[in-house]
Design a protein around this motif. Structure first.
Motif, short mmCIF file in Angstrom:
data_model
loop_
_atom_site.label_atom_id
_atom_site.label_comp_id
_atom_site.label_asym_id
_atom_site.label_seq_id
_atom_site.Cartn_x
_atom_site.Cartn_y
_atom_site.Cartn_z
N VAL A 1 -10.99 -8.10 6.73
CA VAL A 1 -10.04 -7.09 7.16
C VAL A 1 -8.64 -7.64 6.97
O VAL A 1 -8.40 -8.84 7.18
CB VAL A 1 -10.26 -6.72 8.65
CG1 VAL A 1 -9.21 -5.75 9.14
CG2 VAL A 1 -11.65 -6.12 8.86
N ALA A 2 -7.71 -6.79 6.56
CA ALA A 2 -6.31 -7.21 6.39
C ALA A 2 -5.40 -6.25 7.12
O ALA A 2 -5.70 -5.06 7.27
CB ALA A 2 -5.94 -7.26 4.90
N VAL A 3 -4.26 -6.77 7.58
CA VAL A 3 -3.27 -5.98 8.30
C VAL A 3 -1.94 -6.07 7.55
O VAL A 3 -1.50 -7.16 7.19
CB VAL A 3 -3.10 -6.48 9.75
CG1 VAL A 3 -2.12 -5.59 10.51
CG2 VAL A 3 -4.45 -6.53 10.46
N TYR A 4 -1.32 -4.90 7.33
CA TYR A 4 -0.05 -4.82 6.61
C TYR A 4 0.99 -4.10 7.46
O TYR A 4 0.65 -3.32 8.34
CB TYR A 4 -0.23 -4.05 5.29
CG TYR A 4 -1.17 -4.70 4.31
CD1 TYR A 4 -0.70 -5.56 3.33
CD2 TYR A 4 -2.55 -4.44 4.36
CE1 TYR A 4 -1.57 -6.15 2.41
CE2 TYR A 4 -3.42 -5.03 3.47
CZ TYR A 4 -2.92 -5.88 2.49
OH TYR A 4 -3.78 -6.46 1.59
N ARG A 5 2.27 -4.35 7.16
CA ARG A 5 3.34 -3.60 7.81
C ARG A 5 3.45 -2.22 7.19
O ARG A 5 3.40 -2.06 5.97
CB ARG A 5 4.69 -4.32 7.65
CG ARG A 5 4.93 -5.42 8.66
CD ARG A 5 6.42 -5.71 8.81
NE ARG A 5 7.07 -6.01 7.56
CZ ARG A 5 7.46 -7.23 7.17
NH1 ARG A 5 7.23 -8.27 7.94
NH2 ARG A 5 8.07 -7.40 6.02
N GLN A 6 3.66 -1.21 8.03
CA GLN A 6 3.83 0.14 7.51
C GLN A 6 5.12 0.27 6.71
O GLN A 6 5.19 1.01 5.73
CB GLN A 6 3.85 1.15 8.67
CG GLN A 6 2.51 1.35 9.35
CD GLN A 6 2.57 2.42 10.43
OE1 GLN A 6 3.63 2.99 10.69
NE2 GLN A 6 1.44 2.68 11.08
N SER A 7 6.16 -0.42 7.13
CA SER A 7 7.48 -0.22 6.53
C SER A 7 7.54 -0.61 5.07
O SER A 7 8.05 0.14 4.23
CB SER A 7 8.54 -1.00 7.33
OG SER A 7 8.21 -2.38 7.36
N ASP A 8 7.03 -1.80 4.72
CA ASP A 8 7.16 -2.30 3.35
C ASP A 8 5.85 -2.81 2.75
O ASP A 8 5.84 -3.38 1.67
CB ASP A 8 8.22 -3.40 3.29
CG ASP A 8 7.88 -4.58 4.21
OD1 ASP A 8 6.80 -4.56 4.86
OD2 ASP A 8 8.70 -5.51 4.30
N LEU A 9 4.75 -2.63 3.48
CA LEU A 9 3.41 -3.05 3.03
C LEU A 9 3.27 -4.56 2.90
O LEU A 9 2.38 -5.05 2.20
CB LEU A 9 3.03 -2.37 1.69
CG LEU A 9 3.05 -0.84 1.68
CD1 LEU A 9 2.54 -0.31 0.34
CD2 LEU A 9 2.24 -0.25 2.82
N ALA A 10 4.13 -5.30 3.58
CA ALA A 10 4.00 -6.76 3.59
C ALA A 10 2.76 -7.16 4.38
O ALA A 10 2.45 -6.56 5.42
CB ALA A 10 5.24 -7.40 4.19
N LEU A 11 2.06 -8.17 3.90
CA LEU A 11 0.85 -8.65 4.58
C LEU A 11 1.22 -9.31 5.90
O LEU A 11 2.06 -10.21 5.95
CB LEU A 11 0.09 -9.63 3.69
CG LEU A 11 -1.21 -10.20 4.27
CD1 LEU A 11 -2.25 -9.11 4.44
CD2 LEU A 11 -1.74 -11.33 3.37
N VAL A 12 0.58 -8.86 6.98
CA VAL A 12 0.79 -9.45 8.30
C VAL A 12 -0.29 -10.49 8.58
O VAL A 12 0.00 -11.60 9.04
CB VAL A 12 0.77 -8.35 9.39
CG1 VAL A 12 0.88 -8.97 10.78
CG2 VAL A 12 1.88 -7.35 9.16
N LYS A 13 -1.56 -10.13 8.30
CA LYS A 13 -2.65 -11.07 8.52
C LYS A 13 -3.83 -10.72 7.63
O LYS A 13 -4.20 -9.55 7.53
CB LYS A 13 -3.09 -11.09 9.98
CG LYS A 13 -4.23 -12.09 10.25
CD LYS A 13 -4.47 -12.33 11.72
CE LYS A 13 -5.55 -13.38 11.93
NZ LYS A 13 -5.73 -13.72 13.37
N GLN A 14 -4.40 -11.73 7.02
CA GLN A 14 -5.66 -11.61 6.30
C GLN A 14 -6.73 -12.35 7.09
O GLN A 14 -6.63 -13.57 7.29
CB GLN A 14 -5.55 -12.21 4.90
CG GLN A 14 -6.85 -12.17 4.09
CD GLN A 14 -7.26 -10.75 3.70
OE1 GLN A 14 -6.50 -10.05 3.04
NE2 GLN A 14 -8.45 -10.35 4.10
#
Length: 373
Positions: free
Chosen positions: A143-156
């Motif tokens: 599972v991966a988590v991204y920021r909504q604003s710029d789609l930057a990866l928050v956590k893999q």
């Protein structure tokens, strides 16, 4: 890495096609029915109360699922192409008003492999409480988590955290992300505030261990629903305690894979691929209230609480069926190819993702469906 969508061929093509797609064929009121279970009244033929307008725009290849964010008023789309090693995958941020792509990324390479496979995105959910997007990486069981604003990866998350991860669903009230797996009878649970793995929820069926597909949330009643592919069962989970409360058999459903809930009437909608139908259950006791034959490969179902309509993606038939809250078919919308997933935005607009078949001259596409009275 972040890709600049402005000069890309993909964005130029999408921009040209935005709002210019031909209106798709509608077969309003073209209702068929079957009563697979004697106790279930079949969907009767009746004059449709609604009409629908559908418009298509090309997107990236390999479309799987989408999620709408009320916070950003954007549609987020997951795509992945082919079988392992999957090297082509994208996460997109789309403006529903213009159908233009605001941003897109290619997921990072899967660190445990040396063949170029990326952490391809398949399932997707929007966490508006934390401004994030959760995606399932089916091929790596992650599972991966991204920021909504710029789609930057928050956590893999590490590989094999969630074997064959499929759907993701957010419970904002309890800071939970739920992930299903057709390779397991466990719903995997994550803390959306701390991004930590929590104890999973193991579900017990009547016989064989269930293989879990779609998830649905009734936040008002603190209930999570899951559907089993191999055992034709729907499960009810208390989100306050994360405990299984009930298990309902779904008569006449073969290859059950989609589930949705109407919080107002406490009805569950189950879509089944092999039987090509939707079964409506009473969420209180599991009674079968209605059954409707929607079309071959009924893969996913979603409920629109604003217009009180259920949309069914019939992957094999190449149609989207729309039912009212009484289970009566309002329209069969010819989408062509293979509709894979549908999501509803805050205005009650349905967004269907279409995966092109080998013989389809068109590309994978996004279809906007608007209900009108």
């Amino acid at each position: 890495m972040m890709l600049n969508p402005t000069p890309s061929r993909l964005l130029r093509r999408s921009t040209r096609l935005a709002l210019a797609g031909a209106i798709l064929g509608l077969m309003a009121g073209c209702a068929t029915h079957q009563a697979s279970a004697p106790a279930a009244p079949a969907a009767a033929s009746a004059a449709p109360e609604w009409t629908f307008q559908a418009q298509a725009v090309d997107l990236t290849p390999g479309l799987y699922q989408s999620a709408y964010s009320t916070r950003t008023q954007r549609l987020y789309v997951a795509s992945a192409v082919g079988r392992p090693p999957v090297r082509e995958s994208r996460l997109l941020k789309v403006d529903p008003a213009t159908l233009r792509i605001d941003a897109l990324i290619t997921p990072a390479p899967q660190a445990s492999r040396q063949d170029g496979q990326v952490q391809a995105t398949y399932g997707i959910a929007a966490d508006d409480a934390h401004g994030q997007i959760w995606t399932t990486n089916t091929r790596s069981g992650s599972v991966a988590v991204y920021r909504q604003s710029d789609l930057a990866l928050v956590k893999q998350f590490p590989d094999n955290t969630t074997p064959h991860a499929r759907d993701a669903l957010i419970d904002a009230e309890h800071n939970r992300a739920y992930v299903s797996s057709p390779a397991s009878n466990t719903i995997y649970v994550f803390d959306t505030a701390t991004l930590q793995v929590l104890p999973g929820i193991t579900l017990n069926g009547a016989g064989d261990a269930p293989k879990l597909m779609s998830l649905a949330l009734d936040a008002a009643h603190q209930r999570l629903y899951a559907v089993s592919l191999n055992t034709a069962e729907a499960f009810v989970i208390d989100t306050a305690s994360n405990r299984q409360l009930a298990r309902y058999a779904v008569p006449g459903a073969q290859g059950a894979s989609g589930i949705a809930v109407d919080s107002q009437t406490q009805r569950i909608y189950v879509a089944a691929q092999k039987s090509g139908n939707v079964t409506v259950l009473d969420a209180q006791d599991g009674r079968v209230l209605q059954q409707a034959a929607t079309g071959a490969g009924a893969l996913n179902v979603v409920f629109d609480p604003l217009h009180r309509l259920a949309y069914v993606a019939n992957r094999g038939a190449g149609t989207v069926t729309v039912l009212n809250d009484a289970g009566l078919i309002q329209a069969q919308i010819a989408t062509g190819s293979a509709p894979n997933h549908i999501t509803i935005d805050s205005q009650g607009t349905a967004w269907a993702l279409i995966k092109k078949s080998k013989n389809d001259p068109r590309n994978d596409r996004l279809i906007r469906i608007e209900a009108r009275r």
